[in-house]
Design an enzyme around this catalytic site. Sequence first.
Site: not given
Length: 320
Positions: A60, A125
């Site tokens: 992110y 992820h």
Amino acid sequence: MATTLERRELGNTGLKVSCIGFGASPLGNVFGHVSTGDALAAVGDALRLGINFFDTSPYYGGTVSETVLGNCLKELGVRRDEIVVSTKCGRYIDGFDFSAERVTRSIDESLARLKMDYVDILHCHDIEFGSLDQIVNETIPALQKLKETGKIRFIGITALPLGIFTYVLDRVPPGSVDVILSYCHYSINDSTLVDLLPYLKGKGVGVISASPLAMGLLTENGPPEWHPASPELKSACGAAAAHCKEKGKNISKVALQYSLTNKEISAVLVGMNSPRQVEENVAAALELLHEGLDEDLLGEVSAVLEPVKNQTWPSGIQQR
């Protein structure tokens, strides 16, 4: 009357997480710039209002989210044992790497940015973009070793296609994956995660759901340009949002409340970057607790969305 958020058990971990989790991807400036002051105020508000679960990733904002979250939690002086923090490994701004070497190095980098000695959960992820056999045979065993060092307490996996979870969980030793993080599969337009809940419970795996607003579909402003949903799905969600607005209601609140109703989902992650967003989300959860769901409005919205119910879209999500 309760004035703080409900806490729910997360699988067999022993962790108790607030039913709303603070999704920290917006702190990485992925949806627009967030000032240091706004980030600090949002995290501070979340803690004050009973949110104890914070989720981030090195992906992110290219590590910005982890750094900002770590700075905020340190500046606020929050006790480490009073919060649950999850981050991720395997997906980075420069691509995917689920090798044992990379994920082992990744946690040290994340801990430095978070200014912590350990994270409660380390997720692999978006594993659908890697080799699932590598996840089973290399990545998860590497995370088991990290668990033994105390740098992580529990292991999770995240993916968009639900079949990914059963593939991995059927092939790893029981108890080696503690948590799954699913997104966009427990919202008004797509509730297919519910079919998987008995299986996950049988495996002793905790469930976190993210994107109750379906990455912007269930908002008055509509989804971002890159959203992979079909034109029909976007149109139906737009019509549902307009219907709510005509009734003086906001579809985002209805969608969040719907996603909170299933107690087998321990936490619903919502991206937040301002005190206003935090306060609105917590207020929606407390209203649900005290007044229940507006079943009439939910029924009307569901009827609008029925022709596109559980319609999937391709993987390859840019931001979440």
